[in-house]
Design a protein around this motif. Structure first.
Motif, short mmCIF file in Angstrom:
data_model
loop_
_atom_site.label_atom_id
_atom_site.label_comp_id
_atom_site.label_asym_id
_atom_site.label_seq_id
_atom_site.Cartn_x
_atom_site.Cartn_y
_atom_site.Cartn_z
N UNK A 1 60.05 1.20 53.27
CA UNK A 1 58.62 0.90 53.12
C UNK A 1 57.98 1.90 52.16
N UNK A 2 58.31 3.16 52.33
CA UNK A 2 57.76 4.20 51.45
C UNK A 2 58.23 3.97 50.02
N UNK A 3 59.53 3.68 49.88
CA UNK A 3 60.09 3.46 48.54
C UNK A 3 59.47 2.25 47.86
N UNK A 4 59.29 1.19 48.63
CA UNK A 4 58.72 -0.04 48.06
C UNK A 4 57.29 0.23 47.57
N UNK A 5 56.49 0.86 48.41
CA UNK A 5 55.10 1.16 48.03
C UNK A 5 55.09 2.01 46.76
N UNK A 6 56.00 2.98 46.69
CA UNK A 6 56.06 3.85 45.51
C UNK A 6 56.43 3.06 44.27
N UNK A 7 57.46 2.23 44.36
CA UNK A 7 57.88 1.54 43.13
C UNK A 7 56.85 0.49 42.70
N UNK A 8 55.98 0.06 43.61
CA UNK A 8 54.95 -0.90 43.25
C UNK A 8 53.63 -0.22 42.87
N UNK B 1 49.87 7.83 65.54
CA UNK B 1 50.46 9.17 65.31
C UNK B 1 51.98 9.09 65.25
N UNK B 2 52.57 8.32 66.17
CA UNK B 2 54.03 8.20 66.22
C UNK B 2 54.57 7.56 64.94
N UNK B 3 53.86 6.57 64.43
CA UNK B 3 54.31 5.90 63.20
C UNK B 3 54.14 6.83 62.01
N UNK B 4 53.03 7.54 61.99
CA UNK B 4 52.81 8.51 60.91
C UNK B 4 53.96 9.53 60.88
N UNK B 5 54.34 9.99 62.07
CA UNK B 5 55.42 10.97 62.17
C UNK B 5 56.74 10.38 61.66
N UNK B 6 57.00 9.15 62.06
CA UNK B 6 58.25 8.49 61.63
C UNK B 6 58.31 8.37 60.11
N UNK C 1 58.91 11.79 58.31
CA UNK C 1 60.28 12.30 58.36
C UNK C 1 61.00 12.04 57.05
N UNK C 2 60.60 10.97 56.38
CA UNK C 2 61.25 10.62 55.12
C UNK C 2 60.52 11.19 53.92
N UNK C 3 59.22 11.41 54.06
CA UNK C 3 58.44 11.99 52.97
C UNK C 3 57.22 12.69 53.57
N UNK C 4 57.30 14.01 53.73
CA UNK C 4 56.23 14.73 54.41
C UNK C 4 54.88 14.62 53.72
N UNK C 5 54.89 14.36 52.41
CA UNK C 5 53.62 14.36 51.67
C UNK C 5 53.08 12.98 51.36
N UNK C 6 53.74 11.95 51.85
CA UNK C 6 53.32 10.59 51.49
C UNK C 6 51.88 10.31 51.96
#
Ligand code: ATP
Ligand code: MG
Length: 262
Positions: A90-97, A114-119, A122-127
């Motif tokens: 999801x993070x990668x897709x948003x970035x490439x778009x 909060x739990x989703x934000x944390x999840x 974990x893959x990108x602390x600064x997203x």
């Protein structure tokens, strides 16, 4: 949570793997209980399409990516099921778009946000994550279901709302948003209401969409517009139903009893 110990040789390895992800997400408070039911419903439809990406889905993905690249304010929405299955993608897709990410929940609680934000972190602390303090409301939806971020879905022109409830999809369409959904059930209200419906498992669709985004990113605007212009979502949905019918027809003729692979 117990470790996932199923051997890779198990014939349903991936199905069990993603079920484990769903269970984990439930324990971590990422997923509402109803999300587990939605997952099972998705799996059932995946059997019917053959657990692979079919042509109408690929066509919808290509158009969706073109539309998102042309958008002024594209947004990719994240809910519990999405965070459980494809947080990194999801993070990668948003970035490439070049799209914004927004946490957007049907059963919204601050703990789950909060739990989703944390999840995701974990893959990108600064997203950048929107939807943490939403101040706007989708008209005609009662309070918790309607909350959206002013900088995200509220002002977006094109949004991706995967595994979404039909009522909310319809309310977003009524707001004038161009709505793209990913939904394994072509008969669901979301699938029928969206502008572009990708009938595929999100675990296959998102990696594929990232690939398409990388491919289409540098293309001239006219080329992207041509992709969008030639698209017909009514036909996509009909083609999915035809695929299912033909598949069931063929399987019924060939027979499935004691067949290992179908
Ligand atoms: P409606 O849109 O008619 O309200 P619904 O009540 O089934 O349908 P939800 O439960 O809110 O809707 O949405 C979940 C949808 O996501 C379901 O249609 C389900 O088939 C689909 N789904 C579940 N898991 C996946 C997955 N991994 N990939 C794609 N779609 C999925
Ligand atoms: Mg629903």
């Amino acid at each position: 949570m117990a470790e996932f110990k199923v051997p890779k040789s198990h014939p349903r390895y991936w199905s069990l793997y993603y079920r484990h992800k769903i269970e984990e997400a439930l324990e971590k408070g990422i997923l509402a209980k109803a999300g587990t039911i939605a997952h099972g419903r998705g799996e059932a439809f995946d059997y019917l399409i053959g657990e692979k990406t079919i042509e109408p889905a690929e066509r919808a993905m290509r158009t969706a990516v073109a539309k998102l690249l042309l958008a002024e304010h594209p947004v990719v929405s994240v809910n519990g099921n999405v965070a459980a299955l494809v947080p990194k993608e999801t993070i990668e897709l948003a970035k490439s778009l070049g799209a914004k990410l927004e946490i957007n929940l049907f059963y919204r609680t601050e703990e789950r946000v909060k739990a989703i934000e944390k999840a995701l972190r974990e893959f990108d602390p600064d997203v950048e994550i929107l939807g943490i303090n939403p101040t706007k409301r989708i008209p005609n939806l009662e309070s918790e279901r309607g909350k959206v971020d002013e900088e995200g879905i509220w002002k977006a022109d094109v949004i991706v709302v995967p595994l979404e409830d039909g009522d909310r999809t319809e309310a977003l369409v009524a707001m004038g948003k161009f709505v793209i959904t990913v939904d394994l059930n072509p008969l669901s209200r979301s699938a029928r209401m969206a502008d572009i419906t990708i009938v595929d498992n999100i675990v296959r669709a998102y990696p594929k969409m990232i690939e398409i985004a990388e491919e289409l990113k540098g293309k001239p605007k006219e080329e992207l517009e041509a992709i969008v212009k030639g698209y017909d979502n009514a036909k996509t949905l009909s083609d999915v139903l035809i695929h299912m019918r033909n598949r069931l027809d063929a399987l019924s003729k060939e027979g499935i009893w004691r067949r290992r692979e179908i």
